[in-house]
Scaffold this motif. Structure first.
Motif, short mmCIF file in Angstrom:
data_model
loop_
_atom_site.label_atom_id
_atom_site.label_comp_id
_atom_site.label_asym_id
_atom_site.label_seq_id
_atom_site.Cartn_x
_atom_site.Cartn_y
_atom_site.Cartn_z
N LYS A 112 0.85 -1.19 0.00
CA LYS A 112 0.00 0.00 0.00
C LYS A 112 0.89 1.24 0.00
CE LYS A 112 -3.66 -2.21 2.75
NZ LYS A 112 -4.41 -2.16 4.04
N VAL A 113 0.37 2.32 -0.59
CA VAL A 113 1.09 3.60 -0.55
C VAL A 113 0.09 4.69 -0.18
CG1 VAL A 113 0.77 3.93 -3.06
CG2 VAL A 113 2.54 5.23 -1.84
N SER A 114 0.48 5.54 0.76
CA SER A 114 -0.35 6.68 1.13
C SER A 114 0.19 7.92 0.45
CB SER A 114 -0.34 6.87 2.66
OG SER A 114 0.98 7.09 3.13
N ILE A 125 0.43 8.97 -8.53
CA ILE A 125 0.66 7.80 -7.68
C ILE A 125 -0.47 6.79 -7.82
CG2 ILE A 125 0.60 7.06 -5.27
CD1 ILE A 125 2.62 9.04 -4.57
N ILE A 126 -1.70 7.27 -7.83
CA ILE A 126 -2.85 6.36 -7.93
C ILE A 126 -2.80 5.54 -9.21
CG2 ILE A 126 -5.36 6.32 -8.25
CD1 ILE A 126 -5.38 8.80 -6.31
N ALA A 129 0.33 3.17 -9.17
CA ALA A 129 0.16 2.11 -8.18
C ALA A 129 -0.72 0.99 -8.75
CB ALA A 129 -0.45 2.68 -6.90
N SER A 136 -3.59 2.20 -3.28
CA SER A 136 -3.31 3.61 -3.01
C SER A 136 -4.32 4.18 -2.03
CB SER A 136 -3.34 4.41 -4.31
OG SER A 136 -4.58 4.25 -4.99
N ALA A 138 -5.43 7.86 -0.58
CA ALA A 138 -5.29 9.29 -0.84
C ALA A 138 -5.91 10.11 0.27
CB ALA A 138 -5.94 9.64 -2.17
N ALA A 155 -8.56 6.17 -6.37
CA ALA A 155 -7.74 5.52 -5.35
C ALA A 155 -8.53 4.40 -4.67
CB ALA A 155 -7.30 6.55 -4.31
#
Length: 362
Positions: A112-114, A125-126, A129, A136, A138, A155
């Motif tokens: 996961k990425v915030s 990023i969304i 990802a 993702s 957001a 996201a």
């Protein structure tokens, strides 16, 4: 690759989760300024220009179908060129750093990425990802534009905060509390992201076959400005170019913390102004988390400030309405800055970086 903390001088082997090395006394609402430096590079971050003027990009362990870069350099006036970053896959220059940051996430074993953003950073990023199979998250504020909201809603999860500042606080708290599986995608200080961004300057030199005198870039987080300055210094040290171009740091008058802090001689990691002016751009800020890095650039005479107002952007749009149909309003701050700069002599080559397309037309 090794990275170094500029405050305590500790060295870390890449990849290092930068957010987990903290100096809380200089954080602003849990958000750290950029105090990171690079000692050396891994091969996947090395960029070269061939003898034929071709930009040789690094090869990552994983790549996506979203290919950033190779954007056009358009002649606008005899000595003024536009670097059109709006044609990148998600419509902004931030795509250039996405493959590198996604590879870093995979190297950490995260899924996961915030991200906290009011626009193009989160959108990039969304989308990337999803290409990498990473979820993702957001964090946005309620005042976000409808055009950006429509794209950020893609996201996997969206968290709403009441204000822009609160969205940063919520983002940092969540990222620190869920660090076992969430990668903190804070673009303002991420070194992998910065190293990906710098391909733009290599392309400018490859297309022109020489270094421009001046490159105008709108300053939000300031990371793009650091990346391009790094690229020009690399090419200068390698003998590819004979001078380091100066970067015109474009801020909004009244919301220009770096220019104000530099004028007052505040050589610190942050400078905060009270009640920054409201603007139709997203450039008006009370601080910049790359403040000291850009302060140092200006001190080396490798950058200077041009602060423009919404009225000056409007004046440009009035005579160039076709620009607003294609590019977002914030991007056009560079065109107002070029006009204000006024040095359109034949012996000075200027590049204006158009950072994002008009998403209202998407």
């Amino acid at each position: 690759m090794k990275v170094i903390c500029g405050i305590c001088k500790r060295e870390f082997e890449y990849p290092v989760e930068q957010m987990h090395h903290r100096h809380r006394d200089i954080e602003l609402d849990l958000v750290p300024p950029n105090f990171w430096d690079i000692k050396d590079y891994l091969p996947e971050f090395e960029i070269k220009i061939s003898n034929e003027g071709k930009v040789i990009l690094p090869k990552f362990r994983e790549t996506s179908g979203l290919k950033a870069g190779n954007t056009p350099l358009i002649q606008y006036l005899p000595n003024v060129f536009l670097k059109d970053e709006s044609v990148n896959p998600t419509g902004s220059f931030k795509d250039r750093g996405m493959d590198s940051i996604m590879n870093e996430i995979l190297m950490h074993g995260k899924n996961k990425v915030s991200v906290v953003s009011c626009g193009s950073g989160a959108i990039a990023i969304i989308n990337y990802a999803k290409e990498y199979g990473i979820k993702s998250l957001a964090f946005i504020h309620e005042g976000i534009s409808k055009a950006s909201l429509r794209l950020i809603s893609n996201a996997d999860e969206v968290f709403y905060s009441s204000t822009f500042i609160k969205s940063y606080e919520d983002f940092m708290k969540y990222s620190l509390e869920h660090k076992s599986d969430v990668f903190c995608g804070f673009l303002n200080t991420n070194i992998s992201y910065m190293l990906g961004l710098r391909s733009m300057s290599y392309e400018i030199v490859a297309d022109l076959r020489y270094a421009p005198d001046t490159v105008f870039i709108p300053c939000g987080s300031g990371m793009d400005i650091l990346a391009q300055n790094l690229a020009f210094r690399e090419m200068y040290n390698a003998g590819v170019i004979s001078k380091i171009p100066k970067i015109g740091v474009v801020e909004i008058a009244g919301g220009n913390p770096i220019a104000q802090g530099f004028e007052k001689g505040v050589n610190d990691y942050l400078y905060v102004i009270d009640e920054p002016v409201e603007s139709k751009t997203i450039l008006s800020n009370d601080t910049c988390f790359n403040y000291k890095k850009i302060f140092d650039m200006v001190s080396r005479n490798e950058a200077f400030f041009v602060s423009v107002s919404d009225d000056e952007i409007d004046d440009f749009v009035l005579t160039h309405p076709d620009f607003l149909r294609k590019y977002d309003y914030t991007s056009l701050s560079v065109m107002a800055a070029v006009k204000k700069y006024g040095r359109h002599d034949d012996d000075e080559t200027i590049v204006a970086v158009i950072t994002c397309k008009n998403r209202m037309e998407v």
